[in-house]
Enzyme design. Sequence first.
Site, PDB file in Angstrom:
ATOM      1  N   ASP A 194      84.919 -24.352 -20.517  1.00 25.63           N
ATOM      2  CA  ASP A 194      84.258 -23.172 -21.089  1.00 25.63           C
ATOM      3  C   ASP A 194      83.413 -22.518 -20.005  1.00 25.63           C
ATOM      4  OD1 ASP A 194      83.111 -21.300 -23.016  1.00 25.63           O
ATOM      5  OD2 ASP A 194      83.905 -22.684 -24.504  1.00 25.63           O
ATOM      6  N   HIS A 264      86.115 -17.187 -21.784  1.00 27.21           N
ATOM      7  CA  HIS A 264      85.467 -18.507 -21.676  1.00 27.21           C
ATOM      8  C   HIS A 264      85.868 -19.223 -20.379  1.00 27.21           C
ATOM      9  CE1 HIS A 264      83.530 -18.710 -25.636  1.00 27.21           C
ATOM     10  NE2 HIS A 264      84.583 -18.035 -26.092  1.00 27.21           N
ATOM     11  N   GLU A 328      87.313 -14.890 -28.506  1.00 26.79           N
ATOM     12  CA  GLU A 328      86.158 -14.156 -27.981  1.00 26.79           C
ATOM     13  C   GLU A 328      86.383 -13.641 -26.552  1.00 26.79           C
ATOM     14  OE1 GLU A 328      82.724 -16.497 -30.459  1.00 26.79           O
ATOM     15  OE2 GLU A 328      83.482 -17.456 -28.655  1.00 26.79           O
TER      16      GLU A 328
HETATM   17  C1  ACM Z   1      85.174 -20.372 -31.742  1.00 24.53           C
HETATM   18  O1  ACM Z   1      84.383 -20.889 -32.542  1.00 24.53           O
HETATM   19  N1  ACM Z   1      84.749 -19.514 -30.808  1.00 24.53           N
HETATM   20  C2  ACM Z   1      86.599 -20.671 -31.784  1.00 24.53           C
END
Ligand code: ACM
Length: 555
Positions: A194, A264, A328
């Site tokens: 991440d 990410h 995201e």
């Molecule tokens: C997530 O909770 N961003 C998959």
Amino acid sequence: MTREFVFTAAAALLCACAAPVPETFSVIPMPAEVELSEGVFCVKGAAVVQGEGIADVASAAINAFSDRLATVTGKAAGRGRGTILFSEDKALAPEAYTINLSKDSVLVGASSPNGFLYAIETLKQMLPPAVYGSQKAKADWVLPCGRITDAPRFAHRGLMIDSARHFWETDEMKRIIDVMAMYKLNILHWHLTDDQGWRVEIKKYPRLTEVGAWRNGTMVAKDWDSNDGIRYGGFYTQDELREIVAYAAAKGISVIPEIDLPGHMNAAMAAYPELGCSGGPYEVRTIWGISKDILCAGNDRIYTFIDDVMTELADIFPAEYIHIGGDECFGGRREVGKPVPWDSCPKCRARMRELHIKPGPDARHFLQNYVTARAQDILADKGRRIIGWGEILKGDLQEGATIMSWRGAAAGIEAASKGFDVIMSPNSNCYFDYYQSEEQDKEPLAIGNYLPVEKVYALEPTDGFEPGTESHILGVQANLWTEYIATPEHLEYMLLPRLCAVSEVQWCAPETKDYERFLLSLDHSFAVFDLTGYTYAKHVKGIIGLPGAEQPAEE
Ligand code: ACM
Ligand code: ZN
């Protein structure tokens, strides 16, 4: 179906070892069919026998069960009266099992290693909690007579652990796997990368762990301008990853690694800035939230990078699926519609023209579809399939992908209606980083929201699905993100007993679920957690807060 959990004193016959019939049947997840009858089987000294053709994994588990019984009862196998016989029953479905218990024998049937493993877990939960201990214990070492026929409702019974935001040592990962096995989960989804840390050794890209595994401090509580000044990090070597894969496999659990892309990815971009649109420099992120910097979809180097990483990953993780993230990518809800690096990057714009992606607000989604499809093709060449978070559905997703629905059920419902397989992980019921009490000041800091055990239990994953599309639901998964969780005790506190509740959503048919019965059964689990040293939440008993900081709930 007959289920008789509570025995009357009149029904309590005494067996040769003079123990009464157990008072409750407190197995979680509740088996599909349980018929209990009079009488008990004494496990003390029982012979444990395996029929022909039982695979290594199951055979080792049966031997371990036999050794455990000998240790906790204090009597070696074969020195008592009865027999526990494990034999193959090819007529049973892959994860199904049957147990027939009489005063003289316990006959276990299954057609696969997992079937045998689940039968053992059921037998262990039917015994006194001391069976989970490591020494001889005084207890009523009997099993009630009767018949159990069991099989799971869903094939994917998952738990996601985030090792990127905080790093969990392999010993803690093994404790998580142990407790997953107890509740018959079969998938560990491991979030390994991440913005705040890259946690997996990739030999071809050493800087991923030399640089990407370490951040220069961490924000304090929810103060976004702060930094604790403590360098934080860690990573798993490939040997350690293999060790966890093998440990999980021995318990019937398959490990699905996640490399979250193209968003990410800050930690990877800090190590190899050429992967981003601007060329950097980038930093391993020290605050939570979502970085606006993402992989450059127009740069062919990222596809070589993805291929190389997946080559090493596929060699370590034998699972059918690899998770490619996809969430995201363009920020959180607040950033919807705001510019992203792809909008102004010459390489990304050229790639959009080449792909005939029409300019406009949805262009970014179609470019993400392209990245997803490239990753999907790379993995297909290695014989693997992809899972991605719900966002990968936007635009025009290539067929064959599986959607993990996390922002509620909407993405899952839409994906299934379009013919994609789905895994339901709606944050409303499955996000174990949410608070467990509305009295947040009495709880350790959490990301927000409120998810009590009862709400986890209440999830019906098919709700809202168009008739006929429910068959696309592969299963249900709980997710444990760890931005605000830094210690093993806190991790386990957020997990237990919500994991027990989700296991019944994953395993039981709706008509088998019963929250009142489940709550009664939890006492057995709590006794096991006490014995084995797991930290767990006691809200269902009216106690709030991490042990040591507990306060009775107000009436
Ligand atoms: C997530 O909770 N961003 C998959
Ligand atoms: Zn770019």
